[in-house]
Design a protein around this motif. Structure first.
Motif, PDB file in Angstrom:
ATOM      1  N   SER A  67      -4.517  -8.402 -11.898  1.00 19.67           N
ATOM      2  CA  SER A  67      -4.284  -7.264 -10.689  1.00 19.67           C
ATOM      3  C   SER A  67      -5.247  -7.459  -9.811  1.00 19.67           C
ATOM      4  CB  SER A  67      -4.737  -5.959 -11.573  1.00 19.67           C
ATOM      5  OG  SER A  67      -5.958  -5.756 -11.834  1.00 19.67           O
ATOM      6  N   ASP A  68      -6.621  -8.087 -10.161  1.00 24.55           N
ATOM      7  CA  ASP A  68      -7.417  -8.791  -8.856  1.00 24.55           C
ATOM      8  C   ASP A  68      -6.890  -9.728  -7.920  1.00 24.55           C
ATOM      9  OD1 ASP A  68      -9.615  -6.797  -9.506  1.00 24.55           O
ATOM     10  OD2 ASP A  68     -10.606  -8.133 -10.635  1.00 24.55           O
ATOM     11  N   ALA A  69      -6.039 -10.724  -8.458  1.00 23.05           N
ATOM     12  CA  ALA A  69      -5.656 -11.490  -7.681  1.00 23.05           C
ATOM     13  C   ALA A  69      -4.113 -11.227  -7.344  1.00 23.05           C
ATOM     14  CB  ALA A  69      -5.536 -12.840  -8.911  1.00 23.05           C
ATOM     15  N   TYR A  70      -3.150 -10.680  -7.916  1.00 23.17           N
ATOM     16  CA  TYR A  70      -2.027 -10.456  -7.525  1.00 23.17           C
ATOM     17  C   TYR A  70      -1.469  -9.216  -7.189  1.00 23.17           C
ATOM     18  CZ  TYR A  70      -1.385 -15.224  -9.399  1.00 23.17           C
ATOM     19  OH  TYR A  70      -1.859 -16.575  -9.506  1.00 23.17           O
ATOM     20  N   GLY A  71      -2.366  -8.128  -7.460  1.00 27.67           N
ATOM     21  CA  GLY A  71      -2.168  -6.830  -7.154  1.00 27.67           C
ATOM     22  C   GLY A  71      -1.984  -5.716  -8.516  1.00 27.67           C
ATOM     23  N   ARG A  72      -2.369  -4.562  -8.350  1.00 26.91           N
ATOM     24  CA  ARG A  72      -1.951  -3.494  -9.250  1.00 26.91           C
ATOM     25  C   ARG A  72      -0.531  -3.120  -9.570  1.00 26.91           C
ATOM     26  NH1 ARG A  72      -7.314  -4.908  -9.622  1.00 26.91           N
ATOM     27  NH2 ARG A  72      -8.462  -3.811  -8.043  1.00 26.91           N
ATOM     28  N   ARG A  73       0.299  -3.340  -8.328  1.00 23.34           N
ATOM     29  CA  ARG A  73       1.583  -2.918  -8.540  1.00 23.34           C
ATOM     30  C   ARG A  73       2.550  -3.781  -9.326  1.00 23.34           C
ATOM     31  NH1 ARG A  73       6.244  -0.663  -5.503  1.00 23.34           N
ATOM     32  NH2 ARG A  73       7.659  -2.129  -5.248  1.00 23.34           N
ATOM     33  N   ILE A  74       2.357  -5.114  -9.244  1.00 17.39           N
ATOM     34  CA  ILE A  74       3.201  -6.166  -9.760  1.00 17.39           C
ATOM     35  C   ILE A  74       2.798  -6.022 -11.313  1.00 17.39           C
ATOM     36  CG2 ILE A  74       1.688  -7.921  -9.128  1.00 17.39           C
ATOM     37  CD1 ILE A  74       5.671  -7.986  -9.543  1.00 17.39           C
ATOM     38  N   VAL A  75       1.427  -5.803 -11.491  1.00 11.93           N
ATOM     39  CA  VAL A  75       1.110  -5.799 -12.982  1.00 11.93           C
ATOM     40  C   VAL A  75       1.553  -4.497 -13.791  1.00 11.93           C
ATOM     41  CG1 VAL A  75      -0.843  -5.848 -14.432  1.00 11.93           C
ATOM     42  CG2 VAL A  75      -1.003  -7.220 -12.645  1.00 11.93           C
ATOM     43  N   LEU A  76       1.534  -3.511 -13.157  1.00  6.26           N
ATOM     44  CA  LEU A  76       2.053  -2.542 -13.739  1.00  6.26           C
ATOM     45  C   LEU A  76       3.418  -2.117 -13.983  1.00  6.26           C
ATOM     46  CD1 LEU A  76      -0.269   0.466 -12.162  1.00  6.26           C
ATOM     47  CD2 LEU A  76      -0.446  -0.255 -14.520  1.00  6.26           C
ATOM     48  N   LEU A  77       4.212  -2.685 -12.862  1.00  9.35           N
ATOM     49  CA  LEU A  77       5.631  -2.582 -13.033  1.00  9.35           C
ATOM     50  C   LEU A  77       6.140  -3.649 -14.046  1.00  9.35           C
ATOM     51  CD1 LEU A  77       6.843  -2.250  -9.395  1.00  9.35           C
ATOM     52  CD2 LEU A  77       6.441  -0.564 -11.209  1.00  9.35           C
TER      53      LEU A  77
END
Length: 399
Positions: A67-77
């Motif tokens: 999530s630090d690298a690619y973002g919170r949104r994509i990891v959660l979804l």
């Protein structure tokens, strides 16, 4: 930011519900797919629970770093999407090995608590962090209470009904997130993913090297091991000491869960505003130490029930500790920090039940030299005092 807040809180609540939703039907389900006795089912139940916690330990830092690298949104979804599919697989599983695979995948997807906490850190001002972390704790508490209740009600429709319900909830949360979840990681705060740093041990080392963080990590871990004495031995302790029925035990755990959610969702905000995080933690740990001492020697079930709301006051510690550590951590490492905390919490979920149940068995077995069902609470008190002492000596810096 209200809709994204709602989505993140809903995700954390579903994660917590996933832990408890299947508990009421798990013994019958294991016997159904595996055969054998209830005793053998209990062994497999322990394997399934341990595998779930172990995956959270391993994958908390991995998802936090992603999530630090690619973002919170994509990891959660992605996690919610896979979680929904996993529940469908468990709903139709016909073998114990498929159930085990399902709990392993479920442990991985439930490790998104670190990403949810990192999102809260991203969107919170320094003085708001404790309160917003408290909302996450409240959402987890509500899910932890609702999970077993809903699972028990749905069990009337068969052992697979709770899994279908969980799949529907996860799918609903996923579709809400697609439309309302923004990305909070910017090019300024983005940090390249490193597999070496995503290892739980290496992530822990990296975070522990930050000024003033190492003792707080120890405090967080000791607090987690201590506080897990409640789910680990409460049912056994209250049956042995007070002769409580399963319904009474469930009621008492529900009261504790509601109290914890109320404290973390409501009390934490005024507490940190008027006292600050540090004094709030001191008061919270002091409440826990006194509660453990009282429960160790208590023989009256009514007093124990009345004591539950007081023990819940100690729930201010976790969000306040998270806020202190978050403020001492650079923005580019917020996901990594929360991943480490998720791993430490998962590790405590593995260690504490083994430790506390062994202590309980030792002091209630026939012929024991000292009969003391509350002995695990004494052990929890000692661990809490060690953590309390370490906290008083700590001096975390601000990033």
């Amino acid at each position: 930011m209200r809709l994204p807040f709602f989505f993140v809180l809903l995700t954390v609540m579903i994660d917590a519900m996933g832990i408890g939703l299947v508990l009421p039907i798990m013994p019958d389900l294991i016997v159904e797919v595996q055969g054998g006795t209830l005793a053998s089912a209990a062994i497999w139940g322990g394997v399934l629970s341990t595998s779930f916690a172990a995956m959270q330990f391993v994958f908390g830092p991995i998802l936090g770093n992603l999530s630090d690298a690619y973002g919170r949104r994509i990891v959660l979804l992605v996690s919610l999407f896979v979680m929904a599919l996993d529940y469908v697989v468990m709903a139709i599983a016909g073998s114990i090995w498929l159930l085990l695979a399902g709990r392993i995948v479920g442990g991985i997807t439930a490790a998104t608590h670190s990403t949810a906490a990192a999102f809260m850190a991203d969107v919170s001002k320094p003085h708001e962090k404790a309160a917003n972390f408290g909302l996450l704790g409240a959402a987890f508490g509500v899910g932890f209470v609702l999970g077993p209740v809903i699972g028990g009600l749905l069990s009337e429709y068969g052992t697979r009904a709770p899994f279908w319900a969980a799949a529907i909830l996860s799918s609903l949360s996923f579709f809400i997130g697609v439309f309302v979840m923004p990305e909070t990681v910017t090019d300024k705060t983005r940090r390249p993913f490193s597999l070496r740093r995503a290892n739980p041990v290496n992530s822990l080392r990296a975070i522990a090297e930050l000024p003033g963080i190492r003792p707080l990590l120890w405090v967080y871990f000791l607090y987690s091991v201590s506080i897990y004495v409640y789910p680990a031995i409460w049912a056994y302790f209250t049956t042995e000491r007070f002769g409580w029925s399963a319904q009474m035990i469930g009621l008492s755990l529900g009261v504790y869960g509601i109290g914890m959610a109320a404290v973390q969702g409501g009390l934490i905000r005024p507490a940190t505003r008027h006292l600050g995080e540090r004094v709030t933690i001191i008061y919270g740990m002091a409440f826990e130490i006194v509660s453990f001492l009282l429960l160790s020697f208590l023989t009256n079930g009514l007093i124990a029930l009345l004591l539950i709301p007081i023990t819940a006051l100690g729930a201010v510690v976790t969000p306040a500790l998270q806020a202190l550590m978050s403020r001492a951590t650079p923005d580019s490492q917020q996901g990594e920090l929360q991943g480490v905390l998720t791993s430490l919490h998962a590790l405590s979920m593995v260690i504490s039940p083994l430790l506390m149940t062994s202590m309980f068995a030792q002091f209630v077995k026939p012929g024991t030299a000292l009969y003391l069902p509350g002995a695990p609470f004494l052990l929890a008190m000692v661990l809490m005092i060690v953590g309390f002492t370490m906290f008083l000596r700590s001096r975390p810096n601000k990033a």
